[in-house]
Design a protein around this motif. Structure first.
Motif, PDB file in Angstrom:
ATOM      1  N   GLY A 121      22.956  71.040 -43.433  1.00  0.00           N
ATOM      2  CA  GLY A 121      21.539  70.706 -43.392  1.00  0.00           C
ATOM      3  C   GLY A 121      21.216  69.266 -43.061  1.00  0.00           C
ATOM      4  O   GLY A 121      20.217  68.722 -43.512  1.00  0.00           O
ATOM      5  N   LEU A 122      22.055  68.610 -42.240  1.00  0.00           N
ATOM      6  CA  LEU A 122      21.639  67.307 -41.721  1.00  0.00           C
ATOM      7  C   LEU A 122      20.436  67.529 -40.825  1.00  0.00           C
ATOM      8  O   LEU A 122      20.381  68.504 -40.089  1.00  0.00           O
ATOM      9  CB  LEU A 122      22.766  66.669 -40.901  1.00  0.00           C
ATOM     10  N   PHE A 123      19.478  66.603 -40.858  1.00  0.00           N
ATOM     11  CA  PHE A 123      18.301  66.784 -40.015  1.00  0.00           C
ATOM     12  C   PHE A 123      18.676  66.506 -38.567  1.00  0.00           C
ATOM     13  O   PHE A 123      19.088  65.393 -38.231  1.00  0.00           O
ATOM     14  CB  PHE A 123      17.174  65.860 -40.480  1.00  0.00           C
ATOM     15  N   PRO A 124      18.538  67.488 -37.687  1.00  0.00           N
ATOM     16  CA  PRO A 124      19.036  67.333 -36.321  1.00  0.00           C
ATOM     17  C   PRO A 124      18.216  66.336 -35.503  1.00  0.00           C
ATOM     18  O   PRO A 124      18.685  65.847 -34.489  1.00  0.00           O
ATOM     19  CB  PRO A 124      18.917  68.740 -35.727  1.00  0.00           C
ATOM     20  N   ASN A 125      17.008  66.033 -35.972  1.00  0.00           N
ATOM     21  CA  ASN A 125      16.160  65.097 -35.236  1.00  0.00           C
ATOM     22  C   ASN A 125      16.416  63.656 -35.655  1.00  0.00           C
ATOM     23  O   ASN A 125      15.758  62.742 -35.163  1.00  0.00           O
ATOM     24  CB  ASN A 125      14.683  65.442 -35.457  1.00  0.00           C
ATOM     25  N   MET A 126      17.344  63.461 -36.586  1.00  0.00           N
ATOM     26  CA  MET A 126      17.607  62.103 -37.057  1.00  0.00           C
ATOM     27  C   MET A 126      19.053  61.711 -36.779  1.00  0.00           C
ATOM     28  O   MET A 126      19.948  62.544 -36.807  1.00  0.00           O
ATOM     29  CB  MET A 126      17.383  62.016 -38.570  1.00  0.00           C
ATOM     30  N   LYS A 134      24.711  58.169 -33.768  1.00  0.00           N
ATOM     31  CA  LYS A 134      24.947  59.517 -33.237  1.00  0.00           C
ATOM     32  C   LYS A 134      24.012  60.500 -33.913  1.00  0.00           C
ATOM     33  O   LYS A 134      23.561  60.284 -35.028  1.00  0.00           O
ATOM     34  CB  LYS A 134      26.395  59.930 -33.525  1.00  0.00           C
ATOM     35  N   TYR A 135      23.766  61.629 -33.227  1.00  0.00           N
ATOM     36  CA  TYR A 135      23.011  62.718 -33.833  1.00  0.00           C
ATOM     37  C   TYR A 135      23.989  63.771 -34.347  1.00  0.00           C
ATOM     38  O   TYR A 135      25.107  63.872 -33.826  1.00  0.00           O
ATOM     39  CB  TYR A 135      22.050  63.331 -32.814  1.00  0.00           C
ATOM     40  N   SER A 157      24.305  66.796 -33.821  1.00  0.00           N
ATOM     41  CA  SER A 157      24.842  67.705 -32.808  1.00  0.00           C
ATOM     42  C   SER A 157      25.948  67.055 -31.978  1.00  0.00           C
ATOM     43  O   SER A 157      26.625  67.730 -31.218  1.00  0.00           O
ATOM     44  CB  SER A 157      23.721  68.178 -31.878  1.00  0.00           C
ATOM     45  N   GLU A 158      26.121  65.746 -32.138  1.00  0.00           N
ATOM     46  CA  GLU A 158      27.157  65.059 -31.361  1.00  0.00           C
ATOM     47  C   GLU A 158      28.443  64.845 -32.168  1.00  0.00           C
ATOM     48  O   GLU A 158      29.306  64.090 -31.754  1.00  0.00           O
ATOM     49  CB  GLU A 158      26.623  63.698 -30.878  1.00  0.00           C
TER      50      GLU A 158
END
Ligand SMILES: Nc1ncnc2c1ncn2[C@@H]1O[C@H](COP(=O)(O)OP(=O)(O)OP(=O)(O)O)[C@@H](O)[C@H]1O
Ligand SMILES: [Mg+2]
Lengths: 217, 370
Positions: free
Chosen positions: B85-90, B131-132, B134-135
């Protein structure tokens, strides 16, 4: 060639004016529609029980042909640009509202759970997590609204309020296809150009972290 | 200190937490374990009020948490949710500083936290801070998930299967890291898993749950020594034996497919049997399958006469063992004689099997690695 210079001489000025008017209608009504749609979408998302009633009603309303609606408003409000803008705003609102609602609803539970677990209150969750994650979908709604509004604005001419529709009605009346095209082609170009502009906007405002995910889909 | 006092949670007719009471001491590493659906996540979420119990009281440091503002409460409790649940927009840095920002830490403090946190897990700031999610790899994301929970130095950290979807290598590396952090930062940690190995590695105390009830709450050693019931024992599985060799018996190392011969058979039959089975000695039984001795190739060679029977040459000078004898005695015997097997009997004197060096190795391997 000779035909072209004649056309430009005859219609150039009014073409430019009507493109301007047309853009004005689109800009005004999409802006209003966007703000309305976004606000209502968020409110409906937040109150599920209203959403269940209101969303179906709205989608029925959405199927009333624009021309009928403008006609009715015209009877009540008279022949004013406001009539056109109100009607178009309401139509522009629908896709934004629907996409805002869908975009927010589709935000994965785990992100909201994580946000709540971190100690965010509802407002913080909305602005820091839910809205940023729903942005691509919301902008998709904006895109639809804009493109539709470009073609709906043609109806403004129906009650004599100008815009590119003027050529189309005139062309139909005097039975000249080239005049119809003089309205239709710029309208099509306008729709495509604004669509592209919004694609750029979408890329700009979508958080980088979810841009990749979008591309992968 | 976290105290549950008769906590009950129901969904409709289903009782998910059934009168739960326990106490976790400050600085303890408590691991909640049990079969899927037993109520681990529900218990955890009751601590930060993501779930409100229907009955009973949860106290933190003595205070009834239902009387504490829940948003404030959560900012003082780190939480790692079941699916990262890391926020993908951050970015990584933004994710880590979510709680510090909610607590209105200054920008400098936030920056320092990001630096310190990343350093703690050996992820260079320059490389990862921007980094995000997703990376990054799954293991890296789970690390950041843990860091996010630790960032505002909460005295209590809740972790719901934080290393769930990881390969065993990464998993055990992260376990070491979290243990290290726990020792260093002295947090009270409540950790959910359904992997007993993980629980045994990490826990000061294990809370075993089943159907919304606590079956047993005990330190790992205690649970290994005295599992409360069959399902705890099943969960402990292979670990019981390895971690407590004193409970191992001869039965745990048996090779059961042994070749026996009836004492009334002729030596000729006996020899044929040995050749067929490719062994140089046989276990001899009477007509009731009871053990009476052994016969070897040497024994047969040393005599002559066609009408001799197995009973005439068998030897009965070997020490035998019972199935429930301490395995260690069998090992000692095996190592101290020239015989390459020891014989294990059931209580009715029939043959249970033999223990060889190979069978020991096999049984140990099975217990260690499944
Ligand atoms: N919102 C809910 N409504 C109804 N039942 C629920 C709800 N949440 C959980 N449950 C039920 O409560 C029980 C306990 O759920 P919980 O999530 O605590 O299990 P768990 O021990 O964490 O399981 P797992 O190991 O699979 O994560 C399950 O049977 C589940 O189906
Ligand atoms: Mg769970």
């Amino acid at each position: 060639m000779e035909y072209l210079t004649k056309m430009i001489d005859l219609y150039g000025e009014s073409l430019l004016r009507n493109i301007g008017i047309h853009l004005l209608y689109v800009f005004a009504s999409v802006s209003i529609g966007f703000v309305l749609g976004l606000t209502l979408g968020i409110l409906l998302y937040r109150s599920e029980k209203y959403a269940k009633i209101i969303l179906p009603v709205l989608s029925v309303f959405n199927t009333i042909p624009g021309i009928v609606f403008i006609g009715i408003l015209f009877l009540y409000l008279g022949m004013k640009p406001a009539t056109v803008i109100i009607a178009l705003s309401i139509y522009a609102m629908f896709p934004v509202l629907k996409n805002t609602f869908v975009g927010l609803t589709n935000v994965e539970r785990r992100y909201i759970e994580a946000a709540r677990g971190c100690g965010m209150n509802n407002r913080q969750i909305l602005f820091r997590v839910e809205l940023p994650l729903a942005i691509p979908t919301i902008i998709g709604g904006l895109r639809m609204a804009t493109i539709y509004t470009v073609s709906w604005s043609v109806l403004a001419a129906m009650i004599g309020l100008g815009g590119l529709g003027e050529f189309i009605y005139q062309g139909i009346n005097i039975n000249r296809n080239d005049i119809i095209l003089l309205g239709a082609i710029p309208a099509a170009v306008l729709a495509i150009a604004l669509g592209l502009l919004i694609d750029v906007l979408q890329r700009k405002v979508t958080p980088r972290g979810i841009r990749k995910e979008l591309n992968r889909r | 200190m976290i105290q549950f006092e008769h906590v009950v949670k129901k969904y409709g007719d289903a009782t998910v937490l059934d009168d739960i009471s326990f106490t976790i001491e400050p600085g303890q590493f408590a691991v909640l374990i049990g079969p899927s659906g037993c109520g681990k996540t529900t218990t955890l979420k009751t601590i930060n009020r993501l779930i409100e119990p229907d009955d009973g009281t949860v106290r933190i440091d003595g205070d009834d948490i239902s009387e504490v503002n829940r948003v404030q409460l959560r900012r003082r409790i780190g939480y790692v949710i079941q699916q990262i649940g890391l926020f993908p927009n951050m970015t990584v840095a933004q994710n880590i500083t979510v709680v510090p920002k909610l607590l209105k830490y200054s920008k400098e403090d936030c920056d320092k936290i990001v630096h310190d946190m990343l350093e703690m897990v050996d992820m260079p700031y320059d490389q990862y801070a921007h980094k995000y999610p997703s990376e990054m790899s799954g293991g890296q994301q789970q690390r950041i998930g843990v860091l996010r929970a630790l960032a505002a130095s909460p005295p209590i950290v809740l972790m719901d299967e934080p290393f769930g979807a990881l390969d065993p290598m990464t998993r055990s590396a992260l376990q070491d890291e979290i243990l290290h952090l726990q020792k260093k930062l002295k947090k009270t940690i409540v950790f959910v898993t359904h992997d007993m190995e993980e629980a045994l590695n990490l826990a000061d105390v294990i809370i075993f749950m089943e159907n919304g009830k606590i079956t047993q709450m005990a330190p790992p050693e205690e649970m290994l020594k005295n599992p409360a019931n069959e399902s705890v024992k099943n969960f402990l599985g292979k670990h019981i034996a390895v971690d407590d060799p004193s409970t191992l018996t001869a039965a745990d190392f048996l090779r059961t497919n042994v070749v026996t011969v009836d004492s009334k058979k002729s030596l000729r039959t006996c020899t044929a049997q040995m050749m067929r089975s490719n062994v140089d000695s046989l276990i001899v039984t009477d007509e009731n399958d009871k053990y009476i001795g052994t016969v070897s190739v040497e024994d047969i060679k040393s005599v002559s006469g066609d009408d001799l029977r197995v009973a005439d040459v068998l030897k009965n000078d070997r020490e035998t063992f019972r199935v429930d004898d301490d395995a260690k005695r069998c090992f000692d015997k095996l190592l101290s004689t020239k015989d390459n097997y020891v014989i294990v009997l059931k209580h009715d004197d029939t043959v249970a099997g033999i223990i060889t060096k190979t069978s020991i190795a096999k049984a140990l391997a099975e217990r260690l690695w499944g």
